[in-house]
Scaffold this motif. Sequence first.
Motif, PDB file in Angstrom:
ATOM      1  N   GLY A 323     -11.680  29.940   9.852  1.00 53.71           N
ATOM      2  CA  GLY A 323     -12.145  29.076  10.929  1.00 53.71           C
ATOM      3  C   GLY A 323     -11.267  27.868  11.179  1.00 53.71           C
ATOM      4  O   GLY A 323     -11.694  26.914  11.853  1.00 53.71           O
ATOM      5  N   THR A 324     -10.058  27.907  10.657  1.00 48.86           N
ATOM      6  CA  THR A 324      -9.152  26.757  10.740  1.00 48.86           C
ATOM      7  C   THR A 324      -7.888  27.118  11.517  1.00 48.86           C
ATOM      8  O   THR A 324      -7.382  28.229  11.413  1.00 48.86           O
ATOM      9  CB  THR A 324      -8.771  26.304   9.317  1.00 48.86           C
ATOM     10  N   ASP A 325      -7.378  26.152  12.286  1.00 47.98           N
ATOM     11  CA  ASP A 325      -6.112  26.350  13.012  1.00 47.98           C
ATOM     12  C   ASP A 325      -4.931  25.745  12.269  1.00 47.98           C
ATOM     13  O   ASP A 325      -3.833  26.304  12.272  1.00 47.98           O
ATOM     14  CB  ASP A 325      -6.203  25.720  14.405  1.00 47.98           C
ATOM     15  N   VAL A 326      -5.142  24.580  11.644  1.00 46.66           N
ATOM     16  CA  VAL A 326      -4.079  23.875  10.922  1.00 46.66           C
ATOM     17  C   VAL A 326      -4.642  23.384   9.593  1.00 46.66           C
ATOM     18  O   VAL A 326      -5.743  22.835   9.539  1.00 46.66           O
ATOM     19  CB  VAL A 326      -3.542  22.669  11.721  1.00 46.66           C
ATOM     20  N   LEU A 327      -3.872  23.559   8.533  1.00 47.93           N
ATOM     21  CA  LEU A 327      -4.295  23.115   7.209  1.00 47.93           C
ATOM     22  C   LEU A 327      -3.596  21.815   6.839  1.00 47.93           C
ATOM     23  O   LEU A 327      -2.379  21.686   7.008  1.00 47.93           O
ATOM     24  CB  LEU A 327      -3.984  24.195   6.181  1.00 47.93           C
ATOM     25  N   VAL A 328      -4.377  20.871   6.341  1.00 49.89           N
ATOM     26  CA  VAL A 328      -3.867  19.543   6.003  1.00 49.89           C
ATOM     27  C   VAL A 328      -3.638  19.478   4.498  1.00 49.89           C
ATOM     28  O   VAL A 328      -4.585  19.568   3.711  1.00 49.89           O
ATOM     29  CB  VAL A 328      -4.853  18.456   6.448  1.00 49.89           C
ATOM     30  N   PHE A 329      -2.388  19.334   4.110  1.00 49.36           N
ATOM     31  CA  PHE A 329      -2.029  19.257   2.696  1.00 49.36           C
ATOM     32  C   PHE A 329      -1.912  17.784   2.316  1.00 49.36           C
ATOM     33  O   PHE A 329      -0.857  17.172   2.440  1.00 49.36           O
ATOM     34  CB  PHE A 329      -0.730  20.003   2.439  1.00 49.36           C
ATOM     35  N   CYS A 330      -3.026  17.215   1.881  1.00 46.36           N
ATOM     36  CA  CYS A 330      -3.102  15.796   1.541  1.00 46.36           C
ATOM     37  C   CYS A 330      -3.255  15.669   0.035  1.00 46.36           C
ATOM     38  O   CYS A 330      -4.272  16.096  -0.530  1.00 46.36           O
ATOM     39  CB  CYS A 330      -4.289  15.157   2.267  1.00 46.36           C
ATOM     40  N   VAL A 331      -2.253  15.117  -0.626  1.00 41.55           N
ATOM     41  CA  VAL A 331      -2.268  14.983  -2.078  1.00 41.55           C
ATOM     42  C   VAL A 331      -1.609  13.666  -2.473  1.00 41.55           C
ATOM     43  O   VAL A 331      -0.846  13.090  -1.698  1.00 41.55           O
ATOM     44  CB  VAL A 331      -1.525  16.151  -2.769  1.00 41.55           C
ATOM     45  N   PRO A 332      -1.901  13.183  -3.697  1.00 49.07           N
ATOM     46  CA  PRO A 332      -1.184  12.001  -4.193  1.00 49.07           C
ATOM     47  C   PRO A 332       0.292  12.323  -4.319  1.00 49.07           C
ATOM     48  O   PRO A 332       0.666  13.449  -4.642  1.00 49.07           O
ATOM     49  CB  PRO A 332      -1.824  11.746  -5.568  1.00 49.07           C
ATOM     50  N   GLY A 333       1.135  11.351  -4.086  1.00 54.82           N
ATOM     51  CA  GLY A 333       2.565  11.610  -4.061  1.00 54.82           C
ATOM     52  C   GLY A 333       3.237  11.416  -5.397  1.00 54.82           C
ATOM     53  O   GLY A 333       3.013  10.425  -6.086  1.00 54.82           O
ATOM     54  N   SER A 334       4.052  12.355  -5.785  1.00 54.39           N
ATOM     55  CA  SER A 334       4.870  12.254  -6.985  1.00 54.39           C
ATOM     56  C   SER A 334       5.778  13.461  -7.042  1.00 54.39           C
ATOM     57  O   SER A 334       5.399  14.554  -6.641  1.00 54.39           O
ATOM     58  CB  SER A 334       4.002  12.193  -8.242  1.00 54.39           C
ATOM     59  N   ARG A 335       6.968  13.275  -7.576  1.00 51.18           N
ATOM     60  CA  ARG A 335       7.900  14.402  -7.722  1.00 51.18           C
ATOM     61  C   ARG A 335       7.433  15.382  -8.781  1.00 51.18           C
ATOM     62  O   ARG A 335       8.028  16.440  -8.958  1.00 51.18           O
ATOM     63  CB  ARG A 335       9.291  13.886  -8.074  1.00 51.18           C
ATOM     64  N   TYR A 336       6.354  15.031  -9.500  1.00 49.78           N
ATOM     65  CA  TYR A 336       5.838  15.909 -10.537  1.00 49.78           C
ATOM     66  C   TYR A 336       4.586  16.668 -10.109  1.00 49.78           C
ATOM     67  O   TYR A 336       4.001  17.383 -10.918  1.00 49.78           O
ATOM     68  CB  TYR A 336       5.518  15.099 -11.805  1.00 49.78           C
ATOM     69  N   VAL A 337       4.172  16.507  -8.864  1.00 46.90           N
ATOM     70  CA  VAL A 337       2.920  17.123  -8.397  1.00 46.90           C
ATOM     71  C   VAL A 337       3.224  18.300  -7.483  1.00 46.90           C
ATOM     72  O   VAL A 337       3.947  18.168  -6.495  1.00 46.90           O
ATOM     73  CB  VAL A 337       2.046  16.094  -7.652  1.00 46.90           C
ATOM     74  N   THR A 338       2.664  19.456  -7.826  1.00 43.65           N
ATOM     75  CA  THR A 338       2.763  20.631  -6.959  1.00 43.65           C
ATOM     76  C   THR A 338       1.439  20.892  -6.265  1.00 43.65           C
ATOM     77  O   THR A 338       1.375  21.027  -5.049  1.00 43.65           O
ATOM     78  CB  THR A 338       3.176  21.881  -7.752  1.00 43.65           C
ATOM     79  N   SER A 339       0.366  20.987  -7.030  1.00 44.22           N
ATOM     80  CA  SER A 339      -0.971  21.316  -6.540  1.00 44.22           C
ATOM     81  C   SER A 339      -1.091  22.817  -6.323  1.00 44.22           C
ATOM     82  O   SER A 339      -0.228  23.444  -5.704  1.00 44.22           O
ATOM     83  CB  SER A 339      -1.308  20.570  -5.239  1.00 44.22           C
ATOM     84  N   GLY A 340      -2.177  23.382  -6.830  1.00 45.14           N
ATOM     85  CA  GLY A 340      -2.398  24.812  -6.637  1.00 45.14           C
ATOM     86  C   GLY A 340      -2.821  25.162  -5.227  1.00 45.14           C
ATOM     87  O   GLY A 340      -2.669  26.306  -4.779  1.00 45.14           O
ATOM     88  N   LYS A 341      -3.339  24.173  -4.499  1.00 43.01           N
ATOM     89  CA  LYS A 341      -3.867  24.442  -3.165  1.00 43.01           C
ATOM     90  C   LYS A 341      -2.790  24.889  -2.189  1.00 43.01           C
ATOM     91  O   LYS A 341      -3.058  25.682  -1.273  1.00 43.01           O
ATOM     92  CB  LYS A 341      -4.549  23.173  -2.647  1.00 43.01           C
ATOM     93  N   VAL A 342      -1.572  24.427  -2.365  1.00 39.24           N
ATOM     94  CA  VAL A 342      -0.523  24.740  -1.403  1.00 39.24           C
ATOM     95  C   VAL A 342      -0.261  26.241  -1.324  1.00 39.24           C
ATOM     96  O   VAL A 342       0.094  26.775  -0.264  1.00 39.24           O
ATOM     97  CB  VAL A 342       0.770  23.970  -1.748  1.00 39.24           C
ATOM     98  N   PHE A 343      -0.447  26.967  -2.424  1.00 36.28           N
ATOM     99  CA  PHE A 343      -0.183  28.404  -2.430  1.00 36.28           C
ATOM    100  C   PHE A 343      -1.225  29.152  -1.599  1.00 36.28           C
ATOM    101  O   PHE A 343      -0.901  30.082  -0.859  1.00 36.28           O
ATOM    102  CB  PHE A 343      -0.152  28.911  -3.866  1.00 36.28           C
ATOM    103  N   GLU A 344      -2.475  28.738  -1.729  1.00 32.91           N
ATOM    104  CA  GLU A 344      -3.525  29.321  -0.887  1.00 32.91           C
ATOM    105  C   GLU A 344      -3.273  29.009   0.578  1.00 32.91           C
ATOM    106  O   GLU A 344      -3.462  29.862   1.437  1.00 32.91           O
ATOM    107  CB  GLU A 344      -4.891  28.765  -1.278  1.00 32.91           C
ATOM    108  N   TYR A 345      -2.884  27.797   0.858  1.00 33.52           N
ATOM    109  CA  TYR A 345      -2.600  27.417   2.249  1.00 33.52           C
ATOM    110  C   TYR A 345      -1.567  28.361   2.854  1.00 33.52           C
ATOM    111  O   TYR A 345      -1.726  28.848   3.976  1.00 33.52           O
ATOM    112  CB  TYR A 345      -2.080  25.979   2.290  1.00 33.52           C
ATOM    113  N   MET A 346      -0.492  28.609   2.112  1.00 29.92           N
ATOM    114  CA  MET A 346       0.566  29.479   2.639  1.00 29.92           C
ATOM    115  C   MET A 346       0.054  30.903   2.856  1.00 29.92           C
ATOM    116  O   MET A 346       0.493  31.588   3.781  1.00 29.92           O
ATOM    117  CB  MET A 346       1.763  29.489   1.694  1.00 29.92           C
TER     118      MET A 346
END
Length: 430
Positions: A323-346
Amino acid sequence: MLYLSFYFPPSRASGVFRARATANHLAEKGWDVTVHTAPREFFEHYLDGASDPALETTIDPRVRVVRPAMNMFPFEQDIRRFSTMRRNFPTAMQNLYNLAQRRIFQEPYLGWMPSVLNTAMRQHMRDKFDLVLATGNPFVSFAAAHELGRWFKVPYVVDYRDAWTFNQFTETVRFPEGGHVMRWEEKVLRRASEVVFVNDGMRQWHRDRYPFAADRMTVVPNGWEPELLGRPEFRESDPNKPLTFSYLGTVTSYLPLETLFEGWRLARPHPVMAGSQLNIHGHLGFRPHEIAPIRARIDPYEEYGVNYMGAFSKTEADSVYAGTDVLVFCVPGSRYVTSGKVFEYMATGKPIVSVHEPGLAASEVLSDYPMWTAEDKLTPDAVAQALIASGESARKMDRSTFESALAHAARYTRDATLGPWEQRLRAMVK
């Protein structure tokens, strides 16, 4: 294999998905997997229902799940549930707990370790383990893996979902140099057969600090589960229907919400954003006391089309994405942060807009994704421009671009990311 994973279904903590996928993948590849995880009471009572019962049904039935008992001393706030000793000698018991933290292991989860060691020892006497794998946090699992590996004379592997001794969000060391915690980490890494990280930034930090273990440090990125998300269908954008932007995931106090919402407010007058909605899907924090402060940051923007939609089960994620057109990848910033959510988004094949500081480790994963929009700074104006550009991408998306996006995401299925690791683990026990 003995797999020490304190957070495991039905917990809804973010690290659960990597642990669940690892156990399932190993079972599928023929491993006899025993998982030691926290007592169910910890998630349902002490974390006030921070669980997702539906997720538990997705564990491979071949995985044996054991829940060793745990001393809940630091988590128990109800005097009616105190032990007799604690009710009668509260100061002495607190002093004893503080001493254990200083002398044994500095983590509130220490009360899980005695039962883990005892249960594992009894299981090993019946049917010997070939390998111990531990994932953290909490890092008491690393200490237990170290001890069990030494006792059983078998290899052990540690998997850093998060950093132990430094804060990956602020990039600062969390404990005194040369202190008890730092000595524990060094001891664990000296004996570990492999030390795994979720991104290369984390690996490089630890390589610099512990060069003696550098050749045993590897990266196993997070991924996504086709069995939970399925394969999305291409859908052309309807020009007569306003766009829907969505954030999916736990909303923590670390997120740059004000920057996102101010950028949203600035972007919404643009023609491509006419009537658009920004929907926030997920739990507010991990503890009940976090809900009100986070909700207070969302509510003022309701008049601009920002909506809190509540929590959802992992097993319902595919319908939310649909039900979504655009996904917002909002996370705390750091060169050490990947987040598992980004893989689902893709894996949705939809446009993704980044709202975070530049240089995030996740940018390495997104760099080849054909519908990723990001600005080089985190300000409301930059966020507004990124939101507008991602909205335009959603309107223009064609089947060819959609298929290219899915092809990129296919590189990060759990089987793809865990496969080479499983082969290395297998080689350790031959």
